[in-house]
Design a protein around this motif. Sequence first.
Motif, PDB file in Angstrom:
ATOM      1  N   ARG A   2       0.832  -1.216   0.000  1.00 11.07           N
ATOM      2  CA  ARG A   2       0.000   0.000   0.000  1.00 11.07           C
ATOM      3  C   ARG A   2       0.865   1.263   0.000  1.00 11.07           C
ATOM      4  O   ARG A   2       0.515   2.242  -0.676  1.00 11.07           O
ATOM      5  N   ARG A   3       1.987   1.253   0.694  1.00  8.84           N
ATOM      6  CA  ARG A   3       2.884   2.423   0.675  1.00  8.84           C
ATOM      7  C   ARG A   3       3.459   2.661  -0.716  1.00  8.84           C
ATOM      8  O   ARG A   3       3.736   3.800  -1.092  1.00  8.84           O
ATOM      9  N   ARG A   4       3.644   1.583  -1.487  1.00 11.52           N
ATOM     10  CA  ARG A   4       4.136   1.722  -2.869  1.00 11.52           C
ATOM     11  C   ARG A   4       3.028   2.172  -3.809  1.00 11.52           C
ATOM     12  O   ARG A   4       3.257   2.359  -4.996  1.00 11.52           O
ATOM     13  N   GLY A   5       1.823   2.312  -3.303  1.00 12.12           N
ATOM     14  CA  GLY A   5       0.712   2.750  -4.145  1.00 12.12           C
ATOM     15  C   GLY A   5       0.041   1.627  -4.901  1.00 12.12           C
ATOM     16  O   GLY A   5      -0.755   1.890  -5.811  1.00 12.12           O
ATOM     17  N   GLN A   6       0.314   0.385  -4.550  1.00 13.67           N
ATOM     18  CA  GLN A   6      -0.324  -0.742  -5.224  1.00 13.67           C
ATOM     19  C   GLN A   6      -1.750  -0.866  -4.700  1.00 13.67           C
ATOM     20  O   GLN A   6      -1.969  -0.964  -3.500  1.00 13.67           O
ATOM     21  N   ASN A   7      -2.696  -0.855  -5.619  1.00 16.39           N
ATOM     22  CA  ASN A   7      -4.089  -0.819  -5.195  1.00 16.39           C
ATOM     23  C   ASN A   7      -4.897  -2.041  -5.611  1.00 16.39           C
ATOM     24  O   ASN A   7      -6.120  -2.001  -5.611  1.00 16.39           O
ATOM     25  N   MET A   8      -4.230  -3.147  -5.969  1.00 14.29           N
ATOM     26  CA  MET A   8      -4.970  -4.362  -6.288  1.00 14.29           C
ATOM     27  C   MET A   8      -5.681  -4.862  -5.031  1.00 14.29           C
ATOM     28  O   MET A   8      -5.244  -4.593  -3.918  1.00 14.29           O
ATOM     29  N   PRO A   9      -6.806  -5.542  -5.193  1.00 15.65           N
ATOM     30  CA  PRO A   9      -7.497  -6.077  -4.019  1.00 15.65           C
ATOM     31  C   PRO A   9      -6.600  -7.064  -3.268  1.00 15.65           C
ATOM     32  O   PRO A   9      -5.928  -7.899  -3.884  1.00 15.65           O
ATOM     33  N   ILE A  10      -6.599  -6.947  -1.953  1.00 12.49           N
ATOM     34  CA  ILE A  10      -5.842  -7.856  -1.099  1.00 12.49           C
ATOM     35  C   ILE A  10      -6.806  -8.431  -0.066  1.00 12.49           C
ATOM     36  O   ILE A  10      -7.417  -7.699   0.706  1.00 12.49           O
ATOM     37  N   LEU A  11      -6.904  -9.754  -0.070  1.00 10.75           N
ATOM     38  CA  LEU A  11      -7.725 -10.491   0.870  1.00 10.75           C
ATOM     39  C   LEU A  11      -6.810 -11.139   1.900  1.00 10.75           C
ATOM     40  O   LEU A  11      -5.932 -11.920   1.532  1.00 10.75           O
ATOM     41  N   ILE A  12      -7.011 -10.815   3.164  1.00 14.16           N
ATOM     42  CA  ILE A  12      -6.282 -11.500   4.226  1.00 14.16           C
ATOM     43  C   ILE A  12      -7.020 -12.792   4.531  1.00 14.16           C
ATOM     44  O   ILE A  12      -8.234 -12.798   4.740  1.00 14.16           O
ATOM     45  N   LEU A  13      -6.290 -13.903   4.546  1.00 10.13           N
ATOM     46  CA  LEU A  13      -6.815 -15.221   4.890  1.00 10.13           C
ATOM     47  C   LEU A  13      -5.925 -15.768   5.991  1.00 10.13           C
ATOM     48  O   LEU A  13      -4.778 -16.147   5.732  1.00 10.13           O
ATOM     49  N   THR A  14      -6.424 -15.779   7.226  1.00 11.91           N
ATOM     50  CA  THR A  14      -5.578 -16.080   8.368  1.00 11.91           C
ATOM     51  C   THR A  14      -6.346 -16.811   9.459  1.00 11.91           C
ATOM     52  O   THR A  14      -7.583 -16.792   9.481  1.00 11.91           O
ATOM     53  N   ALA A  15      -5.625 -17.422  10.380  1.00  8.90           N
ATOM     54  CA  ALA A  15      -6.233 -18.049  11.552  1.00  8.90           C
ATOM     55  C   ALA A  15      -6.453 -17.038  12.672  1.00  8.90           C
ATOM     56  O   ALA A  15      -7.134 -17.329  13.643  1.00  8.90           O
ATOM     57  N   ARG A  16      -5.913 -15.861  12.554  1.00  9.52           N
ATOM     58  CA  ARG A  16      -6.046 -14.837  13.589  1.00  9.52           C
ATOM     59  C   ARG A  16      -7.463 -14.265  13.560  1.00  9.52           C
ATOM     60  O   ARG A  16      -7.850 -13.605  12.608  1.00  9.52           O
ATOM     61  N   ASP A  17      -8.196 -14.519  14.641  1.00  8.39           N
ATOM     62  CA  ASP A  17      -9.612 -14.160  14.640  1.00  8.39           C
ATOM     63  C   ASP A  17      -9.989 -13.062  15.629  1.00  8.39           C
ATOM     64  O   ASP A  17     -11.161 -12.734  15.761  1.00  8.39           O
ATOM     65  N   ALA A  18      -9.026 -12.458  16.295  1.00  7.06           N
ATOM     66  CA  ALA A  18      -9.335 -11.395  17.249  1.00  7.06           C
ATOM     67  C   ALA A  18      -9.830 -10.151  16.508  1.00  7.06           C
ATOM     68  O   ALA A  18      -9.338  -9.820  15.428  1.00  7.06           O
ATOM     69  N   THR A  19     -10.795  -9.490  17.108  1.00  4.92           N
ATOM     70  CA  THR A  19     -11.355  -8.288  16.485  1.00  4.92           C
ATOM     71  C   THR A  19     -10.276  -7.246  16.206  1.00  4.92           C
ATOM     72  O   THR A  19     -10.275  -6.624  15.139  1.00  4.92           O
ATOM     73  N   GLY A  20      -9.345  -7.070  17.128  1.00 13.98           N
ATOM     74  CA  GLY A  20      -8.264  -6.104  16.928  1.00 13.98           C
ATOM     75  C   GLY A  20      -7.402  -6.428  15.718  1.00 13.98           C
ATOM     76  O   GLY A  20      -6.966  -5.522  15.004  1.00 13.98           O
ATOM     77  N   GLU A  21      -7.159  -7.712  15.478  1.00 16.94           N
ATOM     78  CA  GLU A  21      -6.387  -8.132  14.298  1.00 16.94           C
ATOM     79  C   GLU A  21      -7.149  -7.793  13.018  1.00 16.94           C
ATOM     80  O   GLU A  21      -6.569  -7.320  12.043  1.00 16.94           O
ATOM     81  N   LYS A  22      -8.447  -8.043  13.028  1.00 18.80           N
ATOM     82  CA  LYS A  22      -9.269  -7.742  11.850  1.00 18.80           C
ATOM     83  C   LYS A  22      -9.259  -6.242  11.553  1.00 18.80           C
ATOM     84  O   LYS A  22      -9.066  -5.826  10.405  1.00 18.80           O
ATOM     85  N   VAL A  23      -9.456  -5.447  12.596  1.00 22.98           N
ATOM     86  CA  VAL A  23      -9.457  -3.990  12.425  1.00 22.98           C
ATOM     87  C   VAL A  23      -8.103  -3.517  11.911  1.00 22.98           C
ATOM     88  O   VAL A  23      -8.034  -2.699  10.982  1.00 22.98           O
TER      89      VAL A  23
END
Length: 104
Positions: free
Chosen positions: A67-88
């Motif tokens: 994102r800092r490089r200005g790349q704007n392709m869609p990025i989907l996070i797929l992870t085992a981390r389920d805490a609300t803070g991680e999602k935010v």
Amino acid sequence: MRILLVEDDPQLGDGLTIGLRQAGFAVDWLKDGNSADQALQSETFDFVVLDLGLPRLSGMEVLSRARRRGQNMPILILTARDATGEKVAGLDAGADDYLVKPID
């Protein structure tokens, strides 16, 4: 459509790669964050599926750098981390969506 899959779990990565290819997508599968960051700097992808818990460089850092490089392709996070803070944090860092493993 060319997808970058960044997943260090061999079973999940293999299954996702096979499924996405059967659906007609071109898939590049990388297993660590550093390789993903390098690929994003040198190649073009239409979509990224990104795990957070990666060796060599975290998925959050890969996302932030893209994102800092200005790349704007869609990025989907797929992870085992389920805490609300991680999602935010992931969405605030620029992810377009956040899914928790396991998925159907």
